[in-house]
Scaffold this motif. Structure first.
Motif, PDB file in Angstrom:
ATOM      1  N   UNK A   1      41.453  44.218  17.975  1.00 19.96           N
ATOM      2  CA  UNK A   1      42.250  42.980  18.031  1.00 19.96           C
ATOM      3  C   UNK A   1      43.588  43.183  18.734  1.00 19.96           C
ATOM      4  N   UNK A   2      44.035  44.433  18.839  1.00 21.03           N
ATOM      5  CA  UNK A   2      45.294  44.704  19.522  1.00 21.03           C
ATOM      6  C   UNK A   2      45.189  44.551  21.042  1.00 21.03           C
ATOM      7  N   UNK A   3      43.972  44.471  21.562  1.00 22.49           N
ATOM      8  CA  UNK A   3      43.754  44.330  23.005  1.00 22.49           C
ATOM      9  C   UNK A   3      43.386  42.877  23.310  1.00 22.49           C
ATOM     10  N   UNK A   4      44.193  42.227  24.124  1.00 24.74           N
ATOM     11  CA  UNK A   4      43.968  40.827  24.471  1.00 24.74           C
ATOM     12  C   UNK A   4      43.710  40.706  25.969  1.00 24.74           C
ATOM     13  N   UNK A   5      42.628  40.001  26.330  1.00 21.57           N
ATOM     14  CA  UNK A   5      42.363  39.822  27.750  1.00 21.57           C
ATOM     15  C   UNK A   5      43.006  38.535  28.254  1.00 21.57           C
ATOM     16  N   UNK A   6      43.429  38.590  29.498  1.00 22.71           N
ATOM     17  CA  UNK A   6      44.199  37.500  30.091  1.00 22.71           C
ATOM     18  C   UNK A   6      43.713  37.261  31.510  1.00 22.71           C
ATOM     19  N   UNK A   7      43.329  36.055  31.804  1.00 21.65           N
ATOM     20  CA  UNK A   7      42.860  35.693  33.147  1.00 21.65           C
ATOM     21  C   UNK A   7      44.058  35.472  34.051  1.00 21.65           C
ATOM     22  N   UNK A   8      44.016  36.066  35.278  1.00 19.27           N
ATOM     23  CA  UNK A   8      45.166  35.921  36.169  1.00 19.27           C
ATOM     24  C   UNK A   8      44.830  35.208  37.474  1.00 19.27           C
ATOM     25  N   UNK A   9      43.554  34.954  37.774  1.00 21.48           N
ATOM     26  CA  UNK A   9      43.230  34.165  38.965  1.00 21.48           C
ATOM     27  C   UNK A   9      42.419  32.936  38.570  1.00 21.48           C
ATOM     28  N   UNK A  10      42.686  31.849  39.266  1.00 18.92           N
ATOM     29  CA  UNK A  10      41.993  30.572  39.060  1.00 18.92           C
ATOM     30  C   UNK A  10      41.683  30.030  40.452  1.00 18.92           C
ATOM     31  N   UNK A  11      40.708  30.632  41.107  1.00 22.05           N
ATOM     32  CA  UNK A  11      40.454  30.365  42.516  1.00 22.05           C
ATOM     33  C   UNK A  11      39.184  29.547  42.704  1.00 22.05           C
ATOM     34  N   UNK A  12      39.015  29.051  43.927  1.00 23.75           N
ATOM     35  CA  UNK A  12      37.817  28.281  44.242  1.00 23.75           C
ATOM     36  C   UNK A  12      36.652  29.194  44.624  1.00 23.75           C
ATOM     37  N   UNK A  13      36.957  30.281  45.320  1.00 27.13           N
ATOM     38  CA  UNK A  13      35.892  31.163  45.806  1.00 27.13           C
ATOM     39  C   UNK A  13      35.686  32.389  44.934  1.00 27.13           C
ATOM     40  N   UNK A  14      36.725  32.813  44.201  1.00 26.67           N
ATOM     41  CA  UNK A  14      36.606  33.991  43.374  1.00 26.67           C
ATOM     42  C   UNK A  14      36.505  35.268  44.193  1.00 26.67           C
TER      43      UNK A  14
ATOM     44  N   UNK B   1      50.787  39.662  36.713  1.00 27.60           N
ATOM     45  CA  UNK B   1      51.312  38.561  35.897  1.00 27.60           C
ATOM     46  C   UNK B   1      50.691  37.218  36.268  1.00 27.60           C
ATOM     47  N   UNK B   2      49.788  37.222  37.262  1.00 26.44           N
ATOM     48  CA  UNK B   2      49.192  35.982  37.738  1.00 26.44           C
ATOM     49  C   UNK B   2      50.030  35.353  38.832  1.00 26.44           C
ATOM     50  N   UNK B   3      49.687  34.115  39.171  1.00 31.06           N
ATOM     51  CA  UNK B   3      50.445  33.414  40.206  1.00 31.06           C
ATOM     52  C   UNK B   3      49.680  33.310  41.506  1.00 31.06           C
ATOM     53  N   UNK B   4      50.429  33.223  42.598  1.00 33.76           N
ATOM     54  CA  UNK B   4      49.841  32.956  43.912  1.00 33.76           C
ATOM     55  C   UNK B   4      48.993  34.133  44.397  1.00 33.76           C
TER      56      UNK B   4
END
Length: 433
Positions: free
Chosen positions: A292-305, A341-344
């Protein structure tokens, strides 16, 4: 036309397959390889070797005692960045026609160069109840050392769930990722070669689910990861995350289609001292749980992946950028980057051809190396300017695999098939940059 000519390091009539990264010893004197002559031949490959970058001396450092056409098999070797130790995939020792080498039947074995032939089982494996926290129940592969050499990440498939899935359609053998850190794990019944003790404590690091909900961050596959930075990365608040892993995860879009996006999991600094719950060992009907101490976080939200040839994510040494492949607007496969950290998302290369191999970043953080148009290329990260470093090769003497940097950024090694009187064998070439 070219600044330097590649030097052929290996010449023996065997395969010399380089892993996709971390093939140089810490002092750049040795390059590790396995004796595959084709990518998919780990099952029938029985040896790990090294070649000296100065003299071309080849040495076999490990040979499987009972190798057959069904396994155990060895391959995909990586050097520690701080010690004369390599880790590689090792199939389960009782491989036979009924139980051959497979995704769920492999583990990580290490060899110290000063003690060749002496196998060190890194991750523990326990196939029978009671399952043991810190041991896994399947197959680890694609092992990668953290920047300080203290931890190892890997991709994982679970044997217990794979067998359950054969009789229960509600369960699936889902690929995921994990990590191991120094902490001895002893398991039950090591007389059974399906089981083994391990020098390191292994846990899973990404949560996967059989049926991801459309339009969410749930994934049914986590794979092809990298450590972020040599010493982690800076968070938006200015604090440093010392260890983190970026990985590819398959999500479902609103229409139900699969897209591969990038995720990050931060690793607690005191992970070796944490008191994990018993659920990290798994049960006969459940995968080992992610702590539980490890949390996954999505950093890209793209159209093509993420797209293109199979490749592992790569990080800049300072941890500021994660690199991956995808399509540009003209449908060429290019190198792109994103912050942990995500972003562009930023496009790095602008070639009029596609990258056709895994990618690797130089230790000085200036260049990316890869294969394209049957040539070795490097691209400057800051400008995207690309340079062809070798001629365009043709079959049967074509390039294969990845281009891997030395630890001082002064040279790369790569694989190319070479025709000889004995046949066509995958050899290792070194090119000074």
């Amino acid at each position: 036309m070219f600044d330097k000519k590649p030097v052929q390091l290996t010449t023996t009539a065997i395969g010399h397959t380089l892993n996709t990264g971390q093939v140089f010893s810490s002092d750049n004197q040795w390059v590790v390889f396995d004796t595959r002559n084709n990518d998919g031949d780990i099952k029938i490959t029985g040896s790990i070797g090294v070649v000296n970058t100065q003299t071309g001396e080849e040495k076999i450092i490990y040979t499987v005692a009972n190798q057959t056409q069904f396994g155990p098999g060895v391959g995909a070797a990586s050097f520690s960045p701080v010690a004369d130790r390599v880790i590689f995939i090792h199939g389960i020792r009782n491989a036979n026609e009924q139980q051959p080498y497979d995704f769920t039947r492999r583990t990580g074995v290490a060899i110290d160069l000063k003690n060749p032939g002496q196998a060190i089982f890194m991750d523990a494996r326990q196939l029978t109840e009671p399952f043991v926290p810190g041991a896994l129940r399947g197959g680890t592969h694609a092992h990668s050392w953290s920047g300080d050499g203290q931890m190892i990440s890997f991709t994982y498939n679970d044997e217990v769930i794979a067998q359950l899935a054969k009789t229960d359609a509600s369960h699936k053998d889902l690929r995921t990722i994990g990590l191991m850190f120094p902490k001895k794990v002893n398991v039950n019944d090591t007389a059974n070669v399906e089981n083994n003790d391990g020098e390191m404590f292994a846990i899973l690091a990404a949560t996967v689910t059989e049926n991801p909900k459309y339009g969410t961050d749930e994934i049914d596959k986590a794979f092809d990861e990298c450590w972020i930075g040599k010493e982690g990365y800076l968070k938006p608040d200015g604090s440093r995350q010392q260890k983190a892993i970026a990985y590819q995860g398959n999500v479902r879009n609103e229409q139900g289609g699969t897209i591969t996006e990038i995720f990050v999991v931060d690793i607690p600094e005191n992970i070796a001292l944490l008191d994990f719950g018993a659920d990290i060992a798994g049960t006969t009907r459940t995968m080992p749980a992610v702590p539980r101490e490890l949390k996954q976080r999505r950093i890209t939200f793209s159209k093509k992946g993420v797209q293109g040839p199979r490749h592992w994510l790569r990080s800049s040494p300072d941890g500021e950028m994660i690199f991956f492949l995808s399509e540009d607007d003209q449908e060429w496969i290019q190198v792109f980057s994103v912050s942990p950290n995500g972003g562009e998302i930023n496009q790095v290369t602008n070639n009029r051809f596609s990258v056709s191999s895994p990618i690797n970043v130089s230790a000085n953080g200036l260049f990316i190396a890869y294969i394209a148009d049957q040539s070795v290329f490097i691209s400057e990260i800051s400008s995207g300017k690309s340079k062809r470093l070798t001629p365009q090769y043709e079959a049967p003497e074509q390039l294969n695999g990845a281009v891997v940097w030395s630890n001082d950024s002064k040279s790369v090694v790569f694989n190319r098939y070479v025709k000889s009187a004995s046949g066509v064998f995958l050899q290792i070439f070194l090119l000074e940059i």
